[in-house]
Motif scaffolding. Structure first.
Motif, PDB file in Angstrom:
ATOM      1  N   ALA A   1       1.036  -2.936  -6.099  1.00 52.17           N
ATOM      2  CA  ALA A   1      -0.006  -3.806  -5.761  1.00 52.17           C
ATOM      3  C   ALA A   1       0.696  -5.315  -5.613  1.00 52.17           C
TER       4      ALA A   1
ATOM      5  N   GLN B   1       2.922  -5.629  -2.658  1.00 51.31           N
ATOM      6  CA  GLN B   1       2.248  -5.983  -1.607  1.00 51.31           C
ATOM      7  C   GLN B   1       1.716  -7.258  -1.289  1.00 51.31           C
ATOM      8  N   ARG B   2       1.259  -7.787  -2.445  1.00 49.81           N
ATOM      9  CA  ARG B   2       0.748  -9.137  -2.579  1.00 49.81           C
ATOM     10  C   ARG B   2       1.994 -10.286  -2.312  1.00 49.81           C
TER      11      ARG B   2
ATOM     12  N   ASP C   1      -3.104  -6.492  -1.190  1.00 50.54           N
ATOM     13  CA  ASP C   1      -2.980  -4.928  -1.262  1.00 50.54           C
ATOM     14  C   ASP C   1      -3.606  -4.352  -0.166  1.00 50.54           C
TER      15      ASP C   1
END
Length: 301
Positions: free
Chosen positions: A221, A224-225, A231
């Motif tokens: 997560a 991805q951020r 996310d």
């Protein structure tokens, strides 16, 4: 393509890699009985020395290093790290000096992974496990620069924003409709990137090769951020198929690898890919995928 690297990537794309990698349907009695179609994405065939997700993760990092006029690459990994091998090969083919910082103590003779890295010109250095846990701290990185000089830093497993950009391209190569795409996970970068490249309604499923891999959920997560601003929410990870932990195996996994090779003429990498494939077949038999589902499994190396 990440902005700012078009010129360097154009030169890198002249390197002889097999992209898109082949997509092959796997026919198997278990799959047929459960009403599942499974395709394997043969990323292991991208290049003999920089296969699979390693090429996808390193491609834009090579471009960034060239843009910065870097002459050395430094990265981290365990004694059996495929990433260490691949980074050493990148140095050989793209004319970088490479330094591999290995977790734990030196053991001689070198295992095949480290022996290969050394044969490609990589300088191997070792960090005790306590120091390795703090490998990205300013203190440790400054010590490494004092020892080795300036370098372009590639994180453990190659997983950074540029790596995710490379992995995000993988789903766009798949010319069939599918429901779930599966990959093995070490640092989570491949899963994070692939999930960002999916169409609405598709999901990505990772299989941790590490014991206690639940921490990967937060890492993925976070990746991805940083790479995409949020996310994507279309992925999950299975943590029960590690077979004892990273670079560990048991008789059950060995029997599965032998059986799979007899049936499908493909020898699976036991550190990552075999654990994923064992997990897929286990979940199929448990009914975790709806009948009629189409799956894609990425053979990363």
């Amino acid at each position: 393509m990440p902005r700012g690297y078009a010129r360097s990537v154009a030169g890198i794309n002249d390197f002889a890699v097999r992209v898109p990698s082949p997509l092959v349907e796997l026919r198997d009695e278990t799959l047929d009985r459960c009403g599942i179609r499974l395709y394997i994405k043969r990323d292991d065939l991208i290049h003999p020395d920089i296969p699979g997700n390693k090429w996808r993760k390193l491609k834009y990092n090579i471009a960034a290093a060239k843009e910065q006029n870097a002459t050395s690459l430094l990265t981290f990994g365990g004694a059996y790290s495929n990433h260490i091998r691949a980074t050493a090969a990148v140095g050989h083919y793209f004319d970088f000096r490479t330094i591999g910082i290995i977790r734990g103590e030196e053991h001689l003779p070198l295992n095949p992974s480290l022996d290969y890295a050394a044969s490609m010109g990589m300088r191997l250095s070792y960090l005790d496990r306590a120091s390795y846990r703090n490998k990205t701290s300013p203190e440790v990185l400054n010590e490494l620069r004092d020892t080795f000089g300036e370098f372009y830093l590639i994180p453990e497993g190659g997983s950074n924003e540029l790596a995710l950009a490379g992995c995000k391209e993988l789903p766009h190569e798949i010319g069939i409709n599918f429901d779930v795409i599966c990959c093995a996970c070490g640092t989570g970068g491949t899963l994070a990137g692939i999930a960002a490249g999916l169409k609405p309604g598709q999901r990505a499923l990772g299989f941790s090769a590490l014991k206690g891999g639940d921490f990967l959920r937060n890492d993925i997560a976070s990746l991805q951020r940083r790479a995409f601003g949020g996310d994507t929410g279309n992925w999950s990870i299975e943590c029960e198929f590690h077979m004892g932990g990273y670079a560990r195996r048991n008789h059950e996994l060995d029997d599965f690898i032998d059986s799979f090779e007899r049936s499908h003429k493909l020898r699976l990498d036991w550190i990552y890919v075999a654990k994923m494939m064992y997990g897929i077949f286990s979940l199929v038999e448990m009914g975790r995928f709806s009948r009629g589902s189409t799956l894609v499994a990425v053979v990363t190396g």
